[in-house]
Structures are given as structure tokens and as C-alpha cells.
Design a protein around this motif. Structure first.
Motif, PDB file in Angstrom:
ATOM      1  N   GLU A   1      -6.977  -6.404 -17.013  1.00 51.66           N
ATOM      2  CA  GLU A   1      -7.582  -5.350 -16.441  1.00 51.66           C
ATOM      3  C   GLU A   1      -8.952  -5.036 -17.260  1.00 51.66           C
ATOM      4  O   GLU A   1      -9.734  -4.750 -16.776  1.00 51.66           O
ATOM      5  N   LYS A   2      -8.546  -5.191 -18.570  1.00 50.23           N
ATOM      6  CA  LYS A   2      -9.957  -5.014 -19.550  1.00 50.23           C
ATOM      7  C   LYS A   2     -11.106  -6.085 -19.030  1.00 50.23           C
ATOM      8  O   LYS A   2     -12.365  -5.904 -19.022  1.00 50.23           O
ATOM      9  N   ILE A   3     -10.615  -7.281 -18.962  1.00 50.97           N
ATOM     10  CA  ILE A   3     -11.808  -8.281 -18.330  1.00 50.97           C
ATOM     11  C   ILE A   3     -12.274  -8.040 -17.140  1.00 50.97           C
ATOM     12  O   ILE A   3     -13.562  -8.084 -17.042  1.00 50.97           O
ATOM     13  N   LYS A   4     -11.509  -7.695 -16.019  1.00 56.07           N
ATOM     14  CA  LYS A   4     -12.071  -7.006 -14.841  1.00 56.07           C
ATOM     15  C   LYS A   4     -13.019  -5.743 -15.095  1.00 56.07           C
ATOM     16  O   LYS A   4     -14.059  -5.933 -14.373  1.00 56.07           O
ATOM     17  N   HIS A   5     -12.566  -4.952 -16.019  1.00 57.64           N
ATOM     18  CA  HIS A   5     -13.579  -3.539 -16.275  1.00 57.64           C
ATOM     19  C   HIS A   5     -14.907  -4.376 -16.882  1.00 57.64           C
ATOM     20  O   HIS A   5     -15.920  -3.617 -16.460  1.00 57.64           O
ATOM     21  N   VAL A   6     -14.774  -5.116 -17.806  1.00 61.01           N
ATOM     22  CA  VAL A   6     -15.932  -5.799 -18.379  1.00 61.01           C
ATOM     23  C   VAL A   6     -16.777  -6.403 -17.390  1.00 61.01           C
ATOM     24  O   VAL A   6     -18.141  -6.169 -17.111  1.00 61.01           O
ATOM     25  N   LYS A   7     -16.210  -7.247 -16.404  1.00 59.05           N
ATOM     26  CA  LYS A   7     -16.925  -7.938 -15.537  1.00 59.05           C
ATOM     27  C   LYS A   7     -17.637  -6.947 -14.647  1.00 59.05           C
ATOM     28  O   LYS A   7     -18.867  -6.939 -14.179  1.00 59.05           O
ATOM     29  N   ASP A   8     -16.886  -5.936 -14.031  1.00 55.48           N
ATOM     30  CA  ASP A   8     -17.584  -4.725 -13.286  1.00 55.48           C
ATOM     31  C   ASP A   8     -18.708  -3.995 -13.949  1.00 55.48           C
ATOM     32  O   ASP A   8     -19.599  -3.962 -13.272  1.00 55.48           O
ATOM     33  N   GLU A   9     -18.565  -3.833 -15.178  1.00 57.71           N
ATOM     34  CA  GLU A   9     -19.646  -3.493 -16.002  1.00 57.71           C
ATOM     35  C   GLU A   9     -20.861  -3.979 -15.892  1.00 57.71           C
ATOM     36  O   GLU A   9     -21.740  -3.579 -15.942  1.00 57.71           O
ATOM     37  N   ILE A  10     -20.633  -5.283 -16.280  1.00 61.10           N
ATOM     38  CA  ILE A  10     -21.648  -6.297 -16.505  1.00 61.10           C
ATOM     39  C   ILE A  10     -22.332  -6.411 -14.985  1.00 61.10           C
ATOM     40  O   ILE A  10     -23.739  -6.259 -14.823  1.00 61.10           O
ATOM     41  N   ALA A  11     -21.692  -6.459 -14.165  1.00 57.65           N
ATOM     42  CA  ALA A  11     -22.204  -6.538 -12.836  1.00 57.65           C
ATOM     43  C   ALA A  11     -23.068  -5.402 -12.317  1.00 57.65           C
ATOM     44  O   ALA A  11     -24.173  -5.370 -11.832  1.00 57.65           O
ATOM     45  N   ALA A  12     -22.519  -4.125 -12.688  1.00 53.15           N
ATOM     46  CA  ALA A  12     -23.290  -2.873 -12.468  1.00 53.15           C
ATOM     47  C   ALA A  12     -24.539  -2.875 -13.411  1.00 53.15           C
ATOM     48  O   ALA A  12     -25.691  -2.207 -12.752  1.00 53.15           O
ATOM     49  N   THR A  13     -24.555  -3.241 -14.306  1.00 53.70           N
ATOM     50  CA  THR A  13     -25.706  -3.147 -15.444  1.00 53.70           C
ATOM     51  C   THR A  13     -26.824  -4.215 -14.768  1.00 53.70           C
ATOM     52  O   THR A  13     -27.966  -4.021 -14.905  1.00 53.70           O
ATOM     53  N   ALA A  14     -26.195  -5.345 -14.314  1.00 51.02           N
ATOM     54  CA  ALA A  14     -27.244  -6.374 -13.801  1.00 51.02           C
ATOM     55  C   ALA A  14     -27.831  -5.769 -12.448  1.00 51.02           C
ATOM     56  O   ALA A  14     -29.200  -5.970 -12.464  1.00 51.02           O
ATOM     57  N   HIS A  15     -26.810  -5.367 -11.959  1.00 48.83           N
ATOM     58  CA  HIS A  15     -27.698  -4.861 -10.676  1.00 48.83           C
ATOM     59  C   HIS A  15     -28.765  -3.568 -10.934  1.00 48.83           C
ATOM     60  O   HIS A  15     -29.690  -3.580 -10.324  1.00 48.83           O
ATOM     61  N   THR A  16     -28.384  -2.643 -11.785  1.00 49.43           N
ATOM     62  CA  THR A  16     -29.312  -1.486 -12.328  1.00 49.43           C
ATOM     63  C   THR A  16     -30.600  -2.167 -12.974  1.00 49.43           C
ATOM     64  O   THR A  16     -31.701  -1.972 -12.214  1.00 49.43           O
TER      65      THR A  16
END
Length: 103
Positions: free
Chosen positions: A51-66
Motif C-alpha cells: 500500500e505504501k509503495i502504491k501511495h508513493v508511486k501515485d504521489e510521484i506520478a501526480a508530482t510528475a504530471h504537475t
């Protein structure tokens, strides 16, 4: 700052996991109960880590998109400014050419 908090949280969770495993291993219970607890704890830890890895991946994807969107806006703004400047330069050169032709 965020990375530091994440590192602290990861260190805390790792320490808790190691402490739990050691506590289970040294508990005065039958081997079958201890193995069951280890299996349960391992499965729970794997789920939490996933779950934590998924959360970090989602955060990285969101930051990259921004960051990508910010870069594109900046690039478009720069291109627009350069286009405006090039039109001004062309207009000024055309005026100079007209003046030279009149001489």
C-alpha cells in the motif's frame, strides 16, 4: 522536508517490524503458534508495504504530471513571448528597409 518525514516513518516501521518479529521468536509459545504469528505478521507487513509503495508511486506520478504541466505552461509562455519579439523585430527591420529604399 517530505523525504525526511518519509524516511523517519520508514525507519519507524522497519524498527517496529524487527521488534515484532524478535518478540514473536522469543515468546514462550509452541512452534506452530509462533510460525502462524510470523506468517500473519509477514502477510500484514507485505500488505502495508504494498500500500505504501502504491501511495508513493501515485504521489510521484501526480508530482510528475504537475511539473510537466508547469513546464508546458512556461514553455508556451516563452514561445509566445519569442513570437511577439520576432514580430516586433521583423516590423522594425521592414521599416528600416523602407527607409533605405527611400534614400
Amino acid at each position: 522536508m517530505e523525504t525526511s518525514k518519509k524516511n523517519i516513518a520508514l525507519a519507524f516501521l522497519s524498527g517496529a517490524l524487527i521488534g515484532s518479529v524478535l518478540g514473536i521468536l522469543y515468546a514462550p509459545q509452541k512452534g506452530s503458534k509462533t510460525r502462524h504469528k510470523i506468517k500473519h505478521t509477514s502477510a500484514e507487513t507485505a500488505r502495508e508495504l504494498s500500500e505504501k509503495i502504491k501511495h508513493v508511486k501515485d504521489e510521484i506520478a501526480a508530482t510528475a504530471h504537475t511539473k510537466k504541466m508547469e513546464f508546458e505552461r512556461s514553455l508556451n509562455s516563452t514561445i509566445s513571448n519569442l513570437t511577439d519579439k520576432s514580430h516586433e523585430i521583423i516590423a522594425a527591420l521592414e521599416k528600416k528597409l523602407e527607409l533605405l529604399k527611400k534614400q
